[in-house]
Write a protein that holds these residues in place. Structure first.
Motif, PDB file in Angstrom:
ATOM      1  N   ILE A 206       1.725   2.665  39.286  1.00  0.00           N
ATOM      2  CA  ILE A 206      -0.228   3.570  39.856  1.00  0.00           C
ATOM      3  C   ILE A 206      -0.706   4.797  39.712  1.00  0.00           C
ATOM      4  N   ASN A 207       0.610   5.547  41.132  1.00  0.00           N
ATOM      5  CA  ASN A 207       0.231   7.225  40.616  1.00  0.00           C
ATOM      6  C   ASN A 207       0.172   7.740  38.859  1.00  0.00           C
ATOM      7  N   GLU A 208       1.246   6.820  38.382  1.00  0.00           N
ATOM      8  CA  GLU A 208       1.410   7.692  36.939  1.00  0.00           C
ATOM      9  C   GLU A 208       0.072   7.578  36.109  1.00  0.00           C
ATOM     10  N   GLU A 209      -0.897   6.068  36.389  1.00  0.00           N
ATOM     11  CA  GLU A 209      -1.540   5.866  35.698  1.00  0.00           C
ATOM     12  C   GLU A 209      -2.991   6.640  36.055  1.00  0.00           C
ATOM     13  N   ILE A 210      -2.922   6.913  37.652  1.00  0.00           N
ATOM     14  CA  ILE A 210      -4.001   7.582  38.850  1.00  0.00           C
ATOM     15  C   ILE A 210      -3.719   9.250  37.893  1.00  0.00           C
ATOM     16  N   GLN A 211      -2.670   9.533  38.026  1.00  0.00           N
ATOM     17  CA  GLN A 211      -2.261  11.203  36.844  1.00  0.00           C
ATOM     18  C   GLN A 211      -3.354  11.244  35.642  1.00  0.00           C
ATOM     19  N   ASN A 212      -3.011  10.244  34.585  1.00  0.00           N
ATOM     20  CA  ASN A 212      -3.202  10.225  33.557  1.00  0.00           C
ATOM     21  C   ASN A 212      -5.250  10.424  33.646  1.00  0.00           C
ATOM     22  N   VAL A 213      -5.982   9.568  34.137  1.00  0.00           N
ATOM     23  CA  VAL A 213      -6.951   9.260  34.342  1.00  0.00           C
ATOM     24  C   VAL A 213      -7.709  10.492  35.070  1.00  0.00           C
ATOM     25  N   ASN A 214      -6.864  11.163  35.762  1.00  0.00           N
ATOM     26  CA  ASN A 214      -7.531  12.634  36.877  1.00  0.00           C
ATOM     27  C   ASN A 214      -7.975  12.912  35.659  1.00  0.00           C
ATOM     28  N   ILE A 215      -6.675  13.498  34.639  1.00  0.00           N
ATOM     29  CA  ILE A 215      -6.619  14.230  33.794  1.00  0.00           C
ATOM     30  C   ILE A 215      -7.684  14.289  32.672  1.00  0.00           C
ATOM     31  N   GLU A 216      -8.302  13.059  32.101  1.00  0.00           N
ATOM     32  CA  GLU A 216      -8.974  12.992  31.099  1.00  0.00           C
ATOM     33  C   GLU A 216     -10.256  12.742  31.299  1.00  0.00           C
ATOM     34  N   GLN A 217     -10.846  12.344  32.851  1.00  0.00           N
ATOM     35  CA  GLN A 217     -12.350  11.644  33.654  1.00  0.00           C
ATOM     36  C   GLN A 217     -12.746  13.877  33.238  1.00  0.00           C
ATOM     37  N   PRO A 218     -13.642  13.734  33.336  1.00  0.00           N
ATOM     38  CA  PRO A 218     -14.670  15.226  33.039  1.00  0.00           C
ATOM     39  C   PRO A 218     -15.223  14.956  34.391  1.00  0.00           C
ATOM     40  N   ILE A 219     -14.901  15.107  35.149  1.00  0.00           N
ATOM     41  CA  ILE A 219     -15.409  14.545  36.291  1.00  0.00           C
ATOM     42  C   ILE A 219     -15.174  15.034  37.809  1.00  0.00           C
TER      43      ILE A 219
ATOM     44  N   GLU B 172     -15.339  15.468  40.881  1.00  0.00           N
ATOM     45  CA  GLU B 172     -15.719  14.661  41.964  1.00  0.00           C
ATOM     46  C   GLU B 172     -14.788  13.442  42.206  1.00  0.00           C
ATOM     47  N   MET B 173     -14.779  12.421  41.305  1.00  0.00           N
ATOM     48  CA  MET B 173     -14.592  11.753  40.639  1.00  0.00           C
ATOM     49  C   MET B 173     -12.504  10.831  40.604  1.00  0.00           C
ATOM     50  N   GLU B 174     -12.553  12.281  41.434  1.00  0.00           N
ATOM     51  CA  GLU B 174     -10.646  12.213  41.677  1.00  0.00           C
ATOM     52  C   GLU B 174     -10.752  10.725  41.553  1.00  0.00           C
ATOM     53  N   ILE B 175      -9.731  10.918  41.643  1.00  0.00           N
ATOM     54  CA  ILE B 175      -8.494   9.307  42.323  1.00  0.00           C
ATOM     55  C   ILE B 175      -7.626   9.407  43.220  1.00  0.00           C
ATOM     56  N   LEU B 176      -7.148   9.467  44.582  1.00  0.00           N
ATOM     57  CA  LEU B 176      -6.030  10.444  44.989  1.00  0.00           C
ATOM     58  C   LEU B 176      -5.194   8.954  44.873  1.00  0.00           C
ATOM     59  N   LYS B 177      -3.749   9.568  44.620  1.00  0.00           N
ATOM     60  CA  LYS B 177      -2.506   9.120  44.821  1.00  0.00           C
ATOM     61  C   LYS B 177      -2.165   8.081  46.078  1.00  0.00           C
ATOM     62  N   LEU B 178      -1.303   7.112  45.542  1.00  0.00           N
ATOM     63  CA  LEU B 178      -1.392   6.147  47.336  1.00  0.00           C
ATOM     64  C   LEU B 178       0.673   6.799  47.439  1.00  0.00           C
ATOM     65  N   ARG B 179       0.147   6.185  49.191  1.00  0.00           N
ATOM     66  CA  ARG B 179       1.583   6.917  49.549  1.00  0.00           C
ATOM     67  C   ARG B 179       1.508   5.182  49.880  1.00  0.00           C
ATOM     68  N   LEU B 180       3.024   4.903  49.720  1.00  0.00           N
ATOM     69  CA  LEU B 180       3.556   3.763  50.200  1.00  0.00           C
ATOM     70  C   LEU B 180       3.533   3.605  51.953  1.00  0.00           C
ATOM     71  N   ASP B 181       3.343   4.734  52.653  1.00  0.00           N
ATOM     72  CA  ASP B 181       3.264   4.595  54.598  1.00  0.00           C
ATOM     73  C   ASP B 181       1.462   4.129  54.565  1.00  0.00           C
ATOM     74  N   GLU B 182       1.038   4.402  53.519  1.00  0.00           N
ATOM     75  CA  GLU B 182      -0.110   4.806  53.873  1.00  0.00           C
ATOM     76  C   GLU B 182      -0.880   2.997  53.295  1.00  0.00           C
ATOM     77  N   GLU B 183      -0.509   2.963  52.526  1.00  0.00           N
ATOM     78  CA  GLU B 183      -0.936   1.316  52.308  1.00  0.00           C
ATOM     79  C   GLU B 183      -0.224   0.376  53.117  1.00  0.00           C
ATOM     80  N   LEU B 184       1.147   0.501  53.558  1.00  0.00           N
ATOM     81  CA  LEU B 184       1.577  -0.346  54.256  1.00  0.00           C
ATOM     82  C   LEU B 184       0.363  -0.239  55.748  1.00  0.00           C
TER      83      LEU B 184
END
Length: 177
Positions: free
Chosen positions: A143-156, A158-170
């Protein structure tokens, strides 16, 4: 006599400037650097006060349907936006962003439901949980790899999606160390 009037008026203006400066200084002290939340609170209070005072009661078009068919921000791209909207076409970055957010939601839901279904403290449960943690870690990496690609592609930005961290998700799913 006329010069005295001019001096009095000039004095009144200067006094007004002093008062204005004092008000600005007080406001700066009072409001200083503020968080966005504090500004939201002030803006909300002012809007509520205006509503209570009836300042929105006699606006033109009140009670009538608003024409929202045109995008006031489209500018030169108005025709392109109309074609996309009329043909149900979504820009790829928006579609990919929705897909990533759906994957994040599914991961989080899966983590929560696993926690709810497995409250056993046995050794077998520990080894099963360790395998589950490993699978979540792998899913988060994808998912983080996909997030990185989406963040690069999107023109805005401020709409950046933050990468996930296992400890935070747990922690979000209710697992505590």
């Amino acid at each position: 006599m006329e010069s005295n009037d001019k001096e009095v008026k000039k004095g009144e203006r200067n006094a007004g400037n002093v008062d204005d400066e004092a008000k600005k200084a007080t406001a700066k002290k009072q409001f200083g650097p503020m968080s966005p939340q504090a500004w939201d609170d002030i803006i909300g209070q002012r809007i509520a006060q205006a509503m209570n005072d009836g300042e929105f009661d006699n606006l033109p078009g009140k009670g009538k349907r608003q024409d929202l068919s045109t995008n006031p921000y489209a500018g030169d791209n108005h025709l392109a936006f109309d074609i996309m909207q009329n043909n149900d076409i979504t820009p790829s970055w928006i579609r990919r962003r929705k897909e990533v957010n759906t994957k994040i939601d599914k991961l989080r839901e899966g983590m929560r439901s696993y926690r709810m279904q497995n409250s056993d403290d046995s050794e077998q449960a520990d080894s099963t949980f360790a395998r589950k943690i490993q699978s979540w870690k792998e899913a988060i990496a994808e998912i983080n790899e996909e997030i990185q690609n989406v963040n690069i592609e999107q023109p805005i930005s401020e709409m950046e999606i933050l990468k996930l961290r296992l400890d935070e998700e747990l922690a979000k799913a209710g697992y505590h160390n």
